[in-house]
Scaffold this motif. Structure first.
Motif, mmCIF file in Angstrom:
data_model
loop_
_atom_site.group_PDB
_atom_site.id
_atom_site.type_symbol
_atom_site.label_atom_id
_atom_site.label_comp_id
_atom_site.label_asym_id
_atom_site.label_seq_id
_atom_site.Cartn_x
_atom_site.Cartn_y
_atom_site.Cartn_z
ATOM 1 N N UNK A 127 58.207 -10.288 -7.888
ATOM 2 C CA UNK A 127 57.270 -9.328 -7.284
ATOM 3 C C UNK A 127 57.553 -7.919 -7.809
ATOM 4 N N UNK A 128 58.817 -7.533 -7.924
ATOM 5 C CA UNK A 128 59.169 -6.210 -8.429
ATOM 6 C C UNK A 128 58.739 -6.041 -9.891
ATOM 7 N N UNK A 129 58.866 -7.062 -10.707
ATOM 8 C CA UNK A 129 58.435 -6.992 -12.112
ATOM 9 C C UNK A 129 56.928 -6.793 -12.190
ATOM 10 N N UNK A 130 56.183 -7.533 -11.399
ATOM 11 C CA UNK A 130 54.726 -7.396 -11.382
ATOM 12 C C UNK A 130 54.334 -5.985 -10.931
ATOM 13 N N UNK A 131 54.962 -5.476 -9.889
ATOM 14 C CA UNK A 131 54.669 -4.120 -9.419
ATOM 15 C C UNK A 131 55.008 -3.070 -10.479
ATOM 16 N N UNK A 132 56.087 -3.257 -11.204
ATOM 17 C CA UNK A 132 56.463 -2.315 -12.272
ATOM 18 C C UNK A 132 55.424 -2.330 -13.384
ATOM 19 N N UNK A 133 54.939 -3.500 -13.752
ATOM 20 C CA UNK A 133 53.916 -3.610 -14.806
ATOM 21 C C UNK A 133 52.616 -2.957 -14.349
ATOM 22 N N UNK A 134 52.205 -3.209 -13.113
ATOM 23 C CA UNK A 134 50.983 -2.606 -12.583
ATOM 24 C C UNK A 134 51.128 -1.084 -12.543
ATOM 25 N N UNK A 135 52.281 -0.587 -12.128
ATOM 26 C CA UNK A 135 52.523 0.861 -12.101
ATOM 27 C C UNK A 135 52.468 1.471 -13.492
ATOM 28 N N UNK A 136 53.047 0.799 -14.465
ATOM 29 C CA UNK A 136 53.012 1.278 -15.847
ATOM 30 C C UNK A 136 51.581 1.328 -16.372
ATOM 31 N N UNK A 137 50.802 0.307 -16.123
ATOM 32 C CA UNK A 137 49.404 0.279 -16.563
ATOM 33 C C UNK A 137 48.584 1.382 -15.880
ATOM 34 N N UNK A 138 48.832 1.606 -14.615
ATOM 35 C CA UNK A 138 48.121 2.675 -13.898
ATOM 36 C C UNK A 138 48.477 4.046 -14.469
ATOM 37 N N UNK A 139 49.738 4.258 -14.802
ATOM 38 C CA UNK A 139 50.169 5.526 -15.402
ATOM 39 C C UNK A 139 49.511 5.734 -16.752
ATOM 40 N N UNK A 140 49.489 4.701 -17.577
ATOM 41 C CA UNK A 140 48.852 4.799 -18.889
ATOM 42 C C UNK A 140 47.357 5.093 -18.763
ATOM 43 N N UNK A 141 46.703 4.459 -17.815
ATOM 44 C CA UNK A 141 45.269 4.692 -17.602
ATOM 45 C C UNK A 141 45.020 6.134 -17.150
ATOM 46 N N UNK A 142 45.856 6.637 -16.261
ATOM 47 C CA UNK A 142 45.717 8.016 -15.779
ATOM 48 C C UNK A 142 45.894 9.008 -16.923
ATOM 49 N N UNK A 143 46.892 8.783 -17.779
ATOM 50 C CA UNK A 143 47.104 9.665 -18.929
ATOM 51 C C UNK A 143 45.917 9.625 -19.889
ATOM 52 N N UNK A 144 45.361 8.450 -20.125
ATOM 53 C CA UNK A 144 44.212 8.329 -21.029
ATOM 54 C C UNK A 144 42.995 9.062 -20.468
ATOM 55 N N UNK A 145 42.761 8.955 -19.176
ATOM 56 C CA UNK A 145 41.635 9.658 -18.549
ATOM 57 C C UNK A 145 41.858 11.161 -18.622
ATOM 58 N N UNK A 146 43.082 11.604 -18.382
ATOM 59 C CA UNK A 146 43.392 13.035 -18.447
ATOM 60 C C UNK A 146 43.167 13.575 -19.856
ATOM 61 N N UNK A 147 43.620 12.846 -20.870
ATOM 62 C CA UNK A 147 43.412 13.261 -22.256
ATOM 63 C C UNK A 147 41.933 13.279 -22.608
ATOM 64 N N UNK A 148 41.190 12.302 -22.154
ATOM 65 C CA UNK A 148 39.750 12.248 -22.422
ATOM 66 C C UNK A 148 39.036 13.417 -21.762
ATOM 67 N N UNK A 149 39.412 13.745 -20.551
ATOM 68 C CA UNK A 149 38.808 14.874 -19.843
ATOM 69 C C UNK A 149 39.095 16.172 -20.587
ATOM 70 N N UNK A 150 40.331 16.353 -21.050
ATOM 71 C CA UNK A 150 40.698 17.558 -21.782
ATOM 72 C C UNK A 150 39.889 17.664 -23.078
ATOM 73 N N UNK A 151 39.738 16.573 -23.794
ATOM 74 C CA UNK A 151 38.950 16.563 -25.033
ATOM 75 C C UNK A 151 37.494 16.889 -24.729
ATOM 76 N N UNK A 152 36.954 16.344 -23.655
ATOM 77 C CA UNK A 152 35.572 16.634 -23.272
ATOM 78 C C UNK A 152 35.396 18.110 -22.936
ATOM 79 N N UNK A 153 36.354 18.702 -22.228
ATOM 80 C CA UNK A 153 36.292 20.137 -21.919
ATOM 81 C C UNK A 153 36.310 20.978 -23.192
#
Length: 156
Positions: free
Chosen positions: A12-38
């Motif tokens: 369960x902890x491994x699955x939660x760590x993977x989900x957290x990592x994917x969520x962090x990567x997605x947040x960074x990608x959205x932030x970078x995309x927003x900055x590029x759009x601005x």
């Protein structure tokens, strides 16, 4: 001994760590995309502003600071939304005698909420140039140019 089915705590902890990592990567990608759009939005608005400023200069012989177009040592305008800039309103206290505007009816604040500027002495590659620009995401400016500034040269 009877075997129990289910997930172990470690699984369960491994699955939660993977989900957290994917969520962090997605947040960074959205932030970078927003900055590029601005940045792209600012570049587009600056292109329209530069055409408007050049039209003002051709019609009146003056830059948004009220100085004659051929004068090289004139002052900066840190906020192009002011009436004195002459872009959006004709109430310019008689500074622009042949005013035929409004010259610009778009956004006068950059995507980060700061005013666009006009600088007739902007140093770029060691040469003073006439530009219209944005101080970029960090908002640092007023003769403290840094690498996140977005500026368009006005070739008259």
């Amino acid at each position: 001994m009877e075997k129990k089915s289910g997930f172990t705590f470690v699984e369960i902890m491994i699955v939660l760590a993977i989900v957290g990592l994917l969520a962090t990567l997605a947040t960074l990608a959205v932030s970078r995309s927003r900055q590029t759009a601005y940045e792209k939005q600012a570049e587009s608005e600056l292109a329209m502003l530069s055409a408007s400023i050049l039209q003002l200069a051709w019609d009146t012989g003056k830059w948004p600071n009220g100085a004659w177009r051929n004068k090289s040592d004139s002052a900066e305008v840190w906020d192009l939304s002011t009436m004195a800039a002459g872009l959006a309103t004709e109430n310019t206290n008689g500074v622009y005698s042949d005013w035929k505007g409004p010259y610009y009816d778009g956004a006068l604040l950059d995507p980060w909420g700061k005013p666009y500027f006009f600088d007739p002495n902007y140093e770029k590659d060691g040469v003073n140039r006439i530009v219209v620009g944005s101080f970029g995401p960090n908002g640092v400016g007023k003769n403290k140019h840094d690498k996140d500034n977005i500026a368009i040269l006005l070739d008259d």
